[in-house]
Enzyme design. Structure first.
Site, PDB file in Angstrom:
ATOM      1  N   ASP A 133       0.842  -1.197   0.000  1.00 34.22           N
ATOM      2  CA  ASP A 133       0.000   0.000   0.000  1.00 34.22           C
ATOM      3  C   ASP A 133       0.879   1.249   0.000  1.00 34.22           C
ATOM      4  O   ASP A 133       1.575   1.528   0.971  1.00 34.22           O
ATOM      5  CB  ASP A 133      -0.889   0.000   1.252  1.00 34.22           C
ATOM      6  N   TYR A 138       3.545   9.718  -0.742  1.00 34.16           N
ATOM      7  CA  TYR A 138       4.651   9.079  -0.007  1.00 34.16           C
ATOM      8  C   TYR A 138       5.970   9.235  -0.785  1.00 34.16           C
ATOM      9  O   TYR A 138       7.036   9.004  -0.250  1.00 34.16           O
ATOM     10  CB  TYR A 138       4.400   7.585   0.229  1.00 34.16           C
ATOM     11  N   LYS A 163      -2.687   6.039  -4.247  1.00 33.66           N
ATOM     12  CA  LYS A 163      -3.756   6.990  -3.878  1.00 33.66           C
ATOM     13  C   LYS A 163      -3.616   8.320  -4.625  1.00 33.66           C
ATOM     14  O   LYS A 163      -2.501   8.763  -4.919  1.00 33.66           O
ATOM     15  CB  LYS A 163      -3.723   7.254  -2.366  1.00 33.66           C
ATOM     16  N   HIS A 196      -7.300   9.993  -1.476  1.00 37.24           N
ATOM     17  CA  HIS A 196      -6.511   9.968  -0.240  1.00 37.24           C
ATOM     18  C   HIS A 196      -7.198  10.689   0.930  1.00 37.24           C
ATOM     19  O   HIS A 196      -7.151  10.230   2.064  1.00 37.24           O
ATOM     20  CB  HIS A 196      -5.117  10.553  -0.485  1.00 37.24           C
ATOM     21  N   GLN A 246     -10.159   3.466   3.699  1.00 34.51           N
ATOM     22  CA  GLN A 246      -8.931   3.283   4.504  1.00 34.51           C
ATOM     23  C   GLN A 246      -8.888   4.380   5.560  1.00 34.51           C
ATOM     24  O   GLN A 246      -8.865   5.570   5.230  1.00 34.51           O
ATOM     25  CB  GLN A 246      -7.693   3.355   3.613  1.00 34.51           C
ATOM     26  N   LYS A 317       3.450  -0.835   8.928  1.00 36.91           N
ATOM     27  CA  LYS A 317       4.636  -0.327   8.235  1.00 36.91           C
ATOM     28  C   LYS A 317       5.880  -0.697   9.036  1.00 36.91           C
ATOM     29  O   LYS A 317       5.899  -0.574  10.266  1.00 36.91           O
ATOM     30  CB  LYS A 317       4.522   1.190   8.117  1.00 36.91           C
ATOM     31  N   SER A 318       6.912  -1.143   8.351  1.00 35.16           N
ATOM     32  CA  SER A 318       8.226  -1.230   8.983  1.00 35.16           C
ATOM     33  C   SER A 318       9.279  -1.146   7.897  1.00 35.16           C
ATOM     34  O   SER A 318       9.043  -1.539   6.755  1.00 35.16           O
ATOM     35  CB  SER A 318       8.404  -2.524   9.786  1.00 35.16           C
ATOM     36  N   ARG A 323      11.390  -7.117  11.419  1.00 33.65           N
ATOM     37  CA  ARG A 323      10.041  -6.727  11.859  1.00 33.65           C
ATOM     38  C   ARG A 323       9.012  -6.998  10.755  1.00 33.65           C
ATOM     39  O   ARG A 323       7.878  -7.371  11.040  1.00 33.65           O
ATOM     40  CB  ARG A 323      10.021  -5.245  12.227  1.00 33.65           C
ATOM     41  N   ASN A 327       5.919  -9.250  11.543  1.00 29.49           N
ATOM     42  CA  ASN A 327       4.545  -8.750  11.418  1.00 29.49           C
ATOM     43  C   ASN A 327       3.675  -9.639  10.532  1.00 29.49           C
ATOM     44  O   ASN A 327       2.450  -9.547  10.571  1.00 29.49           O
ATOM     45  CB  ASN A 327       4.548  -7.313  10.858  1.00 29.49           C
TER      46      ASN A 327
HETATM   47  P1  A2P Z   1      10.208   0.747  11.931  1.00 25.88           P
HETATM   48  O1  A2P Z   1       9.725   1.201  10.579  1.00 25.88           O
HETATM   49  O2  A2P Z   1      11.456   1.437  12.372  1.00 25.88           O
HETATM   50  O3  A2P Z   1      10.265  -0.748  12.053  1.00 25.88           O
HETATM   51  P2  A2P Z   1       2.163   1.849  11.968  1.00 25.88           P
HETATM   52  O4  A2P Z   1       2.192   0.618  11.118  1.00 25.88           O
HETATM   53  O5  A2P Z   1       1.064   1.867  12.953  1.00 25.88           O
HETATM   54  O6  A2P Z   1       2.230   3.105  11.144  1.00 25.88           O
HETATM   55  O7  A2P Z   1       3.472   1.831  12.867  1.00 25.88           O
HETATM   56  C1  A2P Z   1       4.703   1.936  12.320  1.00 25.88           C
HETATM   57  C2  A2P Z   1       5.719   2.090  13.416  1.00 25.88           C
HETATM   58  O8  A2P Z   1       5.826   0.876  14.151  1.00 25.88           O
HETATM   59  C3  A2P Z   1       7.064   2.404  12.857  1.00 25.88           C
HETATM   60  O9  A2P Z   1       7.696   3.298  13.734  1.00 25.88           O
HETATM   61  C4  A2P Z   1       7.749   1.058  12.864  1.00 25.88           C
HETATM   62  O10 A2P Z   1       9.128   1.231  13.020  1.00 25.88           O
HETATM   63  C5  A2P Z   1       7.166   0.409  14.082  1.00 25.88           C
HETATM   64  N1  A2P Z   1       7.089  -1.056  13.982  1.00 25.88           N
HETATM   65  C6  A2P Z   1       6.624  -1.778  12.949  1.00 25.88           C
HETATM   66  N2  A2P Z   1       6.679  -3.095  13.213  1.00 25.88           N
HETATM   67  C7  A2P Z   1       7.201  -3.207  14.448  1.00 25.88           C
HETATM   68  C8  A2P Z   1       7.521  -4.299  15.290  1.00 25.88           C
HETATM   69  N3  A2P Z   1       7.303  -5.561  14.904  1.00 25.88           N
HETATM   70  N4  A2P Z   1       8.047  -4.052  16.507  1.00 25.88           N
HETATM   71  C9  A2P Z   1       8.271  -2.779  16.909  1.00 25.88           C
HETATM   72  N5  A2P Z   1       8.000  -1.705  16.180  1.00 25.88           N
HETATM   73  C10 A2P Z   1       7.466  -1.903  14.948  1.00 25.88           C
END
Ligand code: A2P
Length: 361
Positions: A133, A138, A163, A196, A246, A317-318, A323, A327
């Protein structure tokens, strides 16, 4: 472009193509990573599909190791991934137009254009994600496209969303913006195109989005950040129902009434900032750690699983490979009703993102 039309005669991606290969539902990730096994590619698109291969695919779907499952037989492919590949069922949701979407996708808001996005997308797809997504604003669409190509996964097997940004909404330049996004992504159709924000002029853009849909340039259209009153206006003025809305949703800001209203109108909800967003404090909440210990899962996995069980499409998001993989590892356990309630009780009523009724961008 795949040859099988979907319910609406549109080009199709994962759904019917996988069904063609696997013989049914088409939502099971079982294929070895073709990027590391070039020999595999012709097999993936080949029409030939023997009974033996079908049995192997079925065993793989059930979680068996797919030893030697390679077009040139075991030994011909030296990549150990063939032995190690584990199967993962990605739950899918059928949108109101019959298109099916993986319930978990990678969000790339604030993921920087260039290596950061390319790597995140590639890692995600290699870990089993099939849904990315992004958005024009972005400013990483090129890198998303590059990550998809580098992953070796066929574009048709990836659900790609982008978007329409507010400046283009105000200018009524929907089609031009959509074509530019597709160019940047390097794709010739989108799986989902979203308005968006409900910026001024969104009504005209909705009709232009409906034309893109009718022209088969996008497989589904929808909106983001629409409140109940926006949805009511849209449904009153157009025969074209959004496939998704969304919106921000996390245990701290569940947005449940809007989810219920959207669902009642047969509009699926996608959750952005599902982990509480960048800079949020949700994942540090000790209540999540306590629940997590009971399942051997991290706070992030607990929250993602909570979203999955409440039936929303979730877009964590990561930028970190481990991670991203973590996830995705949320399909081998189920939260109890009591834990679902405890997580819902973390509601603070405070948004992490902008208020759709009062935004100034
Ligand atoms: P990072 O990108 O440094 O991994 P959201 O999805 O709600 O927008 O949240 C994203 C935030 O959560 C980012 O700061 C991301 O950091 C962090 N994040 C994503 N997955 C994990 C995880 N498994 N453990 C800890 N923090 C995470």
């Amino acid at each position: 472009m795949a040859t099988n039309p979907d319910l609406h005669g549109r080009p199709v991606g994962t759904d019917s193509r996988s069904a063609q290969i696997l013989g049914r539902h088409g939502h099971t990730e079982i294929l070895p990573d073709s990027s590391r096994c070039a020999q595999y590619r012709p097999y993936m698109v080949s029409g030939a599909y023997s009974a033996q291969r079908f049995r192997r695919a079925r065993r793989a779907r059930r979680g068996a190791t797919v030893r030697g499952w390679c077009p040139r037989r075991a030994g011909a492919c030296t990549s150990s991934h063939v032995e190690r590949r584990r199967t993962v069922d990605i739950p899918r949701i059928t949108l109101n137009n019959g298109v099916s979407i993986p319930q978990l996708g990678l969000g790339v808001f604030q993921t920087r254009q260039g290596e950061e996005t390319v790597n995140a997308v590639r890692e995600a797809l290699q870990a089993g994600y099939r849904h990315i997504d992004t958005a024009m604003i972005y400013r990483n669409e090129e890198s998303v496209g590059e990550g998809i190509r580098q992953s070796g996964i066929d574009r048709r097997d990836v659900f790609v969303t982008t978007k329409l940004w507010n400046d283009d909404i105000r200018a009524g330049a929907t089609k031009e913006a959509c074509y530019r996004s597709m160019d940047r992504l390097g794709v010739d159709y989108l799986d989902l195109y979203l308005i968006h924000w409900p910026a001024q002029g969104w009504e005209r853009c909705w009709e232009q989005m409906a034309q893109l849909y009718a022209e088969h340039r996008v497989r589904a259209i929808g909106v983001c950040n629409f409140q109940r009153h926006h949805l009511e206006s849209l449904l009153a003025m157009s025969g074209m129902r959004p496939a998704v809305n969304q919106i921000e949703s996390s245990p701290q800001f569940a947005n449940q009434r809007l989810i219920d209203f959207s669902n009642a109108k047969r509009i699926d909800v996608e959750a952005y900032s599902p982990l509480g967003g960048t800079g949020g404090n949700l994942l540090a909440d000790p209540r999540l750690a306590v629940i997590g210990r009971q399942y051997g899962k991290s706070p992030a996995q607990i929250v993602i699983r909570w979203h999955v069980q409440r039936g929303v499409i979730v877009l964590p998001k990561s930028t970190h490979a481990e991670r991203i993989r973590q996830n995705f590892d949320v399909f081998d356990f189920k939260l109890s009703d009591e834990h679902m309630r405890q997580i819902a009780a973390m509601e603070t009523g405070k948004r992490n993102s902008a208020d759709p009724d009062h935004f100034d961008f």
